[in-house]
Design a protein around this motif. Structure first.
Motif, PDB file in Angstrom:
ATOM      1  N   SER A   1      45.593  50.487  28.168  1.00  0.00           N
ATOM      2  CA  SER A   1      44.761  50.496  26.951  1.00  0.00           C
ATOM      3  C   SER A   1      43.282  50.506  27.314  1.00  0.00           C
ATOM      4  O   SER A   1      42.479  51.240  26.714  1.00  0.00           O
ATOM      5  CB  SER A   1      45.085  49.277  26.085  1.00  0.00           C
ATOM      6  N   ILE A   2      42.919  49.690  28.312  1.00  0.00           N
ATOM      7  CA  ILE A   2      41.515  49.639  28.742  1.00  0.00           C
ATOM      8  C   ILE A   2      41.092  50.981  29.331  1.00  0.00           C
ATOM      9  O   ILE A   2      39.974  51.465  29.089  1.00  0.00           O
ATOM     10  CB  ILE A   2      41.319  48.499  29.770  1.00  0.00           C
ATOM     11  N   ALA A   3      41.977  51.613  30.104  1.00  0.00           N
ATOM     12  CA  ALA A   3      41.669  52.917  30.699  1.00  0.00           C
ATOM     13  C   ALA A   3      41.423  53.959  29.610  1.00  0.00           C
ATOM     14  O   ALA A   3      40.497  54.783  29.702  1.00  0.00           O
ATOM     15  CB  ALA A   3      42.806  53.361  31.605  1.00  0.00           C
ATOM     16  N   ILE A   4      42.236  53.919  28.551  1.00  0.00           N
ATOM     17  CA  ILE A   4      42.058  54.873  27.454  1.00  0.00           C
ATOM     18  C   ILE A   4      40.749  54.612  26.725  1.00  0.00           C
ATOM     19  O   ILE A   4      39.988  55.539  26.398  1.00  0.00           O
ATOM     20  CB  ILE A   4      43.254  54.783  26.480  1.00  0.00           C
ATOM     21  N   GLU A   5      40.442  53.326  26.469  1.00  0.00           N
ATOM     22  CA  GLU A   5      39.198  52.968  25.785  1.00  0.00           C
ATOM     23  C   GLU A   5      37.976  53.392  26.595  1.00  0.00           C
ATOM     24  O   GLU A   5      36.936  53.765  26.030  1.00  0.00           O
ATOM     25  CB  GLU A   5      39.153  51.462  25.542  1.00  0.00           C
ATOM     26  N   ASN A   6      38.096  53.353  27.909  1.00  0.00           N
ATOM     27  CA  ASN A   6      36.974  53.733  28.770  1.00  0.00           C
ATOM     28  C   ASN A   6      36.896  55.243  28.997  1.00  0.00           C
ATOM     29  O   ASN A   6      36.064  55.716  29.766  1.00  0.00           O
ATOM     30  CB  ASN A   6      37.081  53.032  30.131  1.00  0.00           C
ATOM     31  N   GLY A   7      37.806  55.974  28.335  1.00  0.00           N
ATOM     32  CA  GLY A   7      37.761  57.430  28.440  1.00  0.00           C
ATOM     33  C   GLY A   7      38.346  57.970  29.728  1.00  0.00           C
ATOM     34  O   GLY A   7      38.115  59.131  30.083  1.00  0.00           O
ATOM     35  N   GLU A   8      39.108  57.138  30.458  1.00  0.00           N
ATOM     36  CA  GLU A   8      39.712  57.589  31.712  1.00  0.00           C
ATOM     37  C   GLU A   8      40.884  58.518  31.411  1.00  0.00           C
ATOM     38  O   GLU A   8      41.676  58.266  30.495  1.00  0.00           O
ATOM     39  CB  GLU A   8      40.195  56.377  32.514  1.00  0.00           C
ATOM     40  N   GLU A   9      40.985  59.584  32.182  1.00  0.00           N
ATOM     41  CA  GLU A   9      42.041  60.570  31.964  1.00  0.00           C
ATOM     42  C   GLU A   9      43.352  60.079  32.570  1.00  0.00           C
ATOM     43  O   GLU A   9      43.427  59.759  33.756  1.00  0.00           O
ATOM     44  CB  GLU A   9      41.654  61.899  32.615  1.00  0.00           C
ATOM     45  N   LEU A  10      44.401  59.995  31.750  1.00  0.00           N
ATOM     46  CA  LEU A  10      45.711  59.591  32.231  1.00  0.00           C
ATOM     47  C   LEU A  10      46.430  60.789  32.860  1.00  0.00           C
ATOM     48  O   LEU A  10      46.191  61.928  32.463  1.00  0.00           O
ATOM     49  CB  LEU A  10      46.560  59.035  31.082  1.00  0.00           C
ATOM     50  N   PRO A  11      47.319  60.543  33.822  1.00  0.00           N
ATOM     51  CA  PRO A  11      48.079  61.645  34.425  1.00  0.00           C
ATOM     52  C   PRO A  11      49.129  62.163  33.434  1.00  0.00           C
ATOM     53  O   PRO A  11      49.436  61.495  32.439  1.00  0.00           O
ATOM     54  CB  PRO A  11      48.731  60.985  35.634  1.00  0.00           C
ATOM     55  N   PRO A  12      49.718  63.307  33.698  1.00  0.00           N
ATOM     56  CA  PRO A  12      50.705  63.862  32.768  1.00  0.00           C
ATOM     57  C   PRO A  12      51.980  63.037  32.651  1.00  0.00           C
ATOM     58  O   PRO A  12      52.695  63.132  31.661  1.00  0.00           O
ATOM     59  CB  PRO A  12      51.003  65.249  33.349  1.00  0.00           C
ATOM     60  N   CYS A  13      52.277  62.227  33.675  1.00  0.00           N
ATOM     61  CA  CYS A  13      53.538  61.463  33.668  1.00  0.00           C
ATOM     62  C   CYS A  13      53.267  60.005  34.008  1.00  0.00           C
ATOM     63  O   CYS A  13      52.427  59.700  34.865  1.00  0.00           O
ATOM     64  CB  CYS A  13      54.518  62.065  34.663  1.00  0.00           C
ATOM     65  N   LEU A  14      53.965  59.099  33.335  1.00  0.00           N
ATOM     66  CA  LEU A  14      53.895  57.671  33.636  1.00  0.00           C
ATOM     67  C   LEU A  14      55.322  57.153  33.794  1.00  0.00           C
ATOM     68  O   LEU A  14      56.228  57.571  33.054  1.00  0.00           O
ATOM     69  CB  LEU A  14      53.178  56.899  32.538  1.00  0.00           C
ATOM     70  N   GLY A  15      55.531  56.240  34.754  1.00  0.00           N
ATOM     71  CA  GLY A  15      56.893  55.782  35.005  1.00  0.00           C
ATOM     72  C   GLY A  15      56.979  54.313  35.358  1.00  0.00           C
ATOM     73  O   GLY A  15      56.018  53.713  35.852  1.00  0.00           O
ATOM     74  N   ILE A  16      58.152  53.739  35.081  1.00  0.00           N
ATOM     75  CA  ILE A  16      58.457  52.351  35.432  1.00  0.00           C
ATOM     76  C   ILE A  16      59.695  52.365  36.322  1.00  0.00           C
ATOM     77  O   ILE A  16      60.733  52.913  35.938  1.00  0.00           O
ATOM     78  CB  ILE A  16      58.729  51.499  34.177  1.00  0.00           C
ATOM     79  N   ASN A  17      59.579  51.761  37.512  1.00  0.00           N
ATOM     80  CA  ASN A  17      60.692  51.725  38.464  1.00  0.00           C
ATOM     81  C   ASN A  17      61.257  50.311  38.527  1.00  0.00           C
ATOM     82  O   ASN A  17      60.612  49.390  39.023  1.00  0.00           O
ATOM     83  CB  ASN A  17      60.205  52.165  39.846  1.00  0.00           C
ATOM     84  N   THR A  18      62.473  50.145  38.008  1.00  0.00           N
ATOM     85  CA  THR A  18      63.127  48.831  38.026  1.00  0.00           C
ATOM     86  C   THR A  18      64.139  48.717  39.157  1.00  0.00           C
ATOM     87  O   THR A  18      64.674  47.634  39.409  1.00  0.00           O
ATOM     88  CB  THR A  18      63.867  48.586  36.702  1.00  0.00           C
ATOM     89  N   GLY A  19      64.412  49.847  39.840  1.00  0.00           N
ATOM     90  CA  GLY A  19      65.517  49.858  40.793  1.00  0.00           C
ATOM     91  C   GLY A  19      66.824  50.066  40.053  1.00  0.00           C
ATOM     92  O   GLY A  19      66.932  49.754  38.869  1.00  0.00           O
ATOM     93  N   HIS A  20      67.831  50.569  40.755  1.00  0.00           N
ATOM     94  CA  HIS A  20      69.090  50.861  40.078  1.00  0.00           C
ATOM     95  C   HIS A  20      70.202  49.894  40.457  1.00  0.00           C
ATOM     96  O   HIS A  20      71.340  50.064  40.035  1.00  0.00           O
ATOM     97  CB  HIS A  20      69.542  52.289  40.400  1.00  0.00           C
ATOM     98  N   GLY A  21      69.882  48.874  41.254  1.00  0.00           N
ATOM     99  CA  GLY A  21      70.917  47.918  41.644  1.00  0.00           C
ATOM    100  C   GLY A  21      71.183  46.906  40.556  1.00  0.00           C
ATOM    101  O   GLY A  21      70.436  46.773  39.588  1.00  0.00           O
ATOM    102  N   LYS A  22      72.298  46.187  40.734  1.00  0.00           N
ATOM    103  CA  LYS A  22      72.630  45.118  39.804  1.00  0.00           C
ATOM    104  C   LYS A  22      72.687  43.812  40.582  1.00  0.00           C
ATOM    105  O   LYS A  22      72.766  43.797  41.812  1.00  0.00           O
ATOM    106  CB  LYS A  22      73.970  45.389  39.129  1.00  0.00           C
ATOM    107  N   HIS A  23      72.665  42.684  39.862  1.00  0.00           N
ATOM    108  CA  HIS A  23      72.775  41.391  40.521  1.00  0.00           C
ATOM    109  C   HIS A  23      74.162  41.268  41.124  1.00  0.00           C
ATOM    110  O   HIS A  23      75.155  41.700  40.541  1.00  0.00           O
ATOM    111  CB  HIS A  23      72.530  40.256  39.515  1.00  0.00           C
ATOM    112  N   LYS A  24      74.234  40.677  42.318  1.00  0.00           N
ATOM    113  CA  LYS A  24      75.508  40.659  43.044  1.00  0.00           C
ATOM    114  C   LYS A  24      76.609  39.890  42.311  1.00  0.00           C
ATOM    115  O   LYS A  24      77.796  40.140  42.530  1.00  0.00           O
ATOM    116  CB  LYS A  24      75.288  40.066  44.441  1.00  0.00           C
ATOM    117  N   TYR A  25      76.230  38.918  41.464  1.00  0.00           N
ATOM    118  CA  TYR A  25      77.242  38.176  40.721  1.00  0.00           C
ATOM    119  C   TYR A  25      77.184  38.472  39.221  1.00  0.00           C
ATOM    120  O   TYR A  25      77.622  37.686  38.401  1.00  0.00           O
ATOM    121  CB  TYR A  25      77.085  36.666  40.950  1.00  0.00           C
ATOM    122  N   SER A  26      76.608  39.625  38.857  1.00  0.00           N
ATOM    123  CA  SER A  26      76.486  40.004  37.455  1.00  0.00           C
ATOM    124  C   SER A  26      76.657  41.501  37.321  1.00  0.00           C
ATOM    125  O   SER A  26      76.357  42.260  38.240  1.00  0.00           O
ATOM    126  CB  SER A  26      75.116  39.575  36.903  1.00  0.00           C
TER     127      SER A  26
END
Length: 708
Positions: free
Chosen positions: A633-658
């Motif tokens: 939000s701050i980057a947008i307010e400051n007029g900074e150009e965002l890249p064409p893609c944004l991503g969140i990496n959570t990993g694809h594993g699961k908890h060993k007992y869940s």
């Protein structure tokens, strides 16, 4: 030079053509009825044919011939006279053949004569090994050799002996009868008997006796005693004898130096062992397989795993073929390195070269796969061992059970534990029970964990800190706070000091406990780690002085070990989220970033900005998302150009007992926020969106929602 024949030539050539051929490999002898008409053709050396009789019946056989491969000029007079005087029982003279010592036939005859003599001497050695160790019995056996046995006979007999007690008496006999020119030779072959029987004490006593009789040792003396010490697994003794050599004016040869690489390595003098190895490579010494194995082990134990692989490759480059011990040692080194993929390569090469894996091979593979948490590979090795009837020891059982505990293989662990209880060679120990209690605790199976604890107590083992830590985790999952406190009291009563991992487990239990019961757990933490308790109290009870929490939290993370910083920080942030203390959660995340507890959470490239959450707890991940949203939000307010893609990496594993991993829970939260991030089908664990979509979403959220 010539050939002395005393037999009928026509008979020799008609019935024994091969003997005639041996006298002249490339030319045939032509005979007439008259002895005086014999003429050899084109012999390179003079040939004299002398008959000791005027005629000989054609029925004579070669069995009556005596063959000499000595030059007649060198035959002693007494030998010649004895030859002439020898008679058959019927009064006829024995017949003799003298054969050129340089001819092929001579070497064959020599070999036949030597083999016969050698075989008889070996039989004498066998008899000495089994007779009583008394002079009477030993001398009786040795008298069969004649009145004056030769020095060579003595060497052959002693060299084939295995009984050091009778060997000492035989040595005394030969010293008296044979009068050896080099007395040290007989001592050396006798020392080899002590080496065969791995009797270093006896070898040392014989060495002392040798010195008392005025016989000086040579290189072979020392190399024999050094190798005896190695065979007795006494590397320090080998070093001691090696370092005595200069005092006798002896310089070790390449073979002895090579052996000392192994001895110094096993004696713990790694630097000197490696220094000798460097010299061996430069001077091209011949190194045996035992030494190569020791070198690989030295590098493996010291943590220089690439060095271990280099020794293996150098050995193959020298044309030395690895044996099973080499392969097993290398597998063990790769296990220590947590390089299971390289262990697989070595194992495939072992099989390809025709070796059958033994217990040591399977044990090394189990350790390698177990340490690296290669669950299916470890179970495959385990089942193959059981199929072949190989019994595991309790250490290997514990290795595979610990792996099962770490990766959540509950059913497999129970099956293996039952196998262990049926074993006739080993029984469960405290580590075995600890792994099973951990497995049940992490699965939330309280009654099973308690039953396993009772079995542990019945077997005579007191619970250690690992068992009690697991039990606290188990009771915490079941929301049995009073049992957590009771287990903590039990730990104190046993005189066990709570460690950082134990305190981290208490913190984790707090994140699963209702607000009303947090005070009970704070009391336990206060007794275990007052500094940690002070930080927790500031969270739960609130701070009276502004900035006190941030200061004390910073001091806490600066004072604890790096291995527990992230678990502590994750738990404290989770606790903040549970208590709706978003500001404190952000402060903790900031502290974590400044102290590099967390690294590279946010990354930027010209084409994509990303948020990486793989190693964060759920609360820490949600806090990091909140901070990232504000930064965008701050980057947008400051007029900074965002890249064409944004991503969140959570990993694809699961908890060993869940069944649920961070990705599943996080996706649900993104849906609640109506965020435009969607799981990328081609990139597991990634949630992606476009610049346009994220700008629109952030603008629609005039006031950021608090983290739920």
């Amino acid at each position: 030079m010539g050939f002395s024949l005393s037999s009928s030539p026509s008979h020799l050539c008609s019935d024994h053509q091969s003997l005639c051929n041996s006298l002249s490999p490339s030319h045939n002898l032509q005979f007439t009825s008259s002895l005086s008409s014999w003429r050899p053709r084109n012999f390179n050396s003079p040939l004299k044919l002398i008959s000791t009789q005027k005629s000989q019946p054609r029925t004579s056989s070669l069995s009556s011939l005596q063959v000499s491969v000595q030059d007649p000029q060198n035959l002693p007079k007494e030998t010649s006279s004895s030859i002439e005087s020898q008679k058959y029982p019927n009064g006829q003279a024995k017949h003799h053949i003298w054969v050129n010592p340089k001819s092929p036939r001579a070497s064959q005859l020599r070999q036949l004569s030597y083999d016969s003599r050698y075989a008889s001497l070996v039989k004498v050695a066998v008899a000495l090994n089994s007779c009583d160790s008394t002079e009477e019995d030993v001398f009786k056996v040795l008298d069969s050799l004649g009145e004056n046995p030769s020095e060579q006979d003595a060497v052959i007999v002693l060299n084939n002996m295995e009984n050091p007690d009778t060997a000492l008496i035989a040595l005394k006999y030969f010293q008296e009868k044979s009068k050896p020119k080099k007395k040290v030779i007989l001592y050396n072959v006798t020392l080899k008997v002590f080496r065969k029987s791995r009797n270093l004490d006896g070898a040392e006593l014989l060495f002392d006796e040798m010195l008392k009789t005025g016989v000086l040792p040579d290189n072979i003396t020392f190399s024999t005693i050094i190798s005896c010490a190695r065979m007795c697994s006494l590397p320090n003794k080998a070093v001691e004898w090696f370092e005595k050599m200069p005092s006798f004016g002896l310089n070790p040869d390449d073979v002895t130096y090579s052996a000392m690489i192994d001895a110094y390595g096993k004696a713990g003098n790694v630097d000197l062992a490696l220094s000798l190895y460097d010299r061996a490579r430069t001077e091209k010494w011949r190194i045996d397989l035992v030494t190569f194995s020791t070198l690989i082990k030295i590098y493996g134990v010291s943590g220089n795993f690439d060095g271990a692989l280099n020794v293996y490759e150098e050995m193959k480059a020298l044309g030395v073929k690895p044996n099973l011990v080499i392969y097993n040692t290398l597998l063990d080194a790769m296990g220590r390195a947590k390089r299971p993929w390289q262990a697989k390569i070595v194992y495939k090469e072992l099989i390809k070269n025709g070796f059958s894996p033994n217990f040591g091979t399977y044990a090394a593979l189990l350790r390698a796969y177990g340490r690296a948490r290669y669950g299916q590979d470890a179970l495959s090795v385990y089942r193959e061992m059981k199929k072949k009837g190989l019994e595991l020891n309790v250490v290997l059982y514990n290795t595979i059970l610990a792996m099962c505990a770490d990766i959540g293989f509950t059913d497999e662990a129970i099956e293996i534990f039952e196998d262990l209880k049926k074993s006739e060679t080993c029984e469960p120990d405290s580590w075995t029970f600890s792994s099973l209690i951990t497995i049940y605790s992490c699965s939330g199976k309280v009654s099973e964990a308690e039953e396993m604890l009772n079995q542990m107590l019945e077997a005579g083992f007191e619970p250690n800190i690992y068992v009690l830590t697991s039990l606290i985790q188990c009771y915490g999952k079941a929301n049995r706070t009073d049992d957590v406190v009771r287990t903590f009291d039990r730990l104190v009563n046993l005189g066990i000091t709570p460690d950082a991992r134990f305190c981290g487990c208490l913190l984790n239990v707090m994140t699963q406990t209702s607000n009303e019961e947090l005070g009970k757990l704070i009391g336990c933490i206060d007794r275990a780690n007052p500094q940690l308790a002070s930080v927790v109290k500031l969270l739960v009870e609130g701070e009276t002085v502004e900035g006190a929490f941030k200061q004390e939290a910073t001091e806490l993370f600066s004072s604890i070990g790096r291995e527990v910083r992230k678990p502590y920080c994750n738990c404290l942030i989770d606790l903040c989220v549970n208590l709706d203390l978003l500001e404190k959660a952000c402060e903790l995340l900031e502290i974590g970033l400044s102290l590099e507890v967390y690294t590279a959470i946010q990354t930027k490239s010209p084409t994509q900005w990303s948020l990486h959450l793989k190693s964060l707890s759920l609360g820490a991940a949600l806090t990091a998302l909140h901070v990232w949203m504000n930064d965008l939000s701050i980057a947008i307010e400051n007029g900074e150009e965002l890249p064409p893609c944004l991503g969140i990496n959570t990993g694809h594993g699961k908890h060993k007992y869940s069944e649920n991993g961070l990705a599943t829970v996080f996706e649900s939260h993104l849906n609640e926020l109506n965020a435009p991030f969607h799981e990328a089908p081609e990139k597991a664990g990634w949630f992606l969106t476009t610049k346009v979509a994220v700008i629109s979403w952030l603008e629609s959220r005039k006031i950021p929602e608090p983290v739920a």
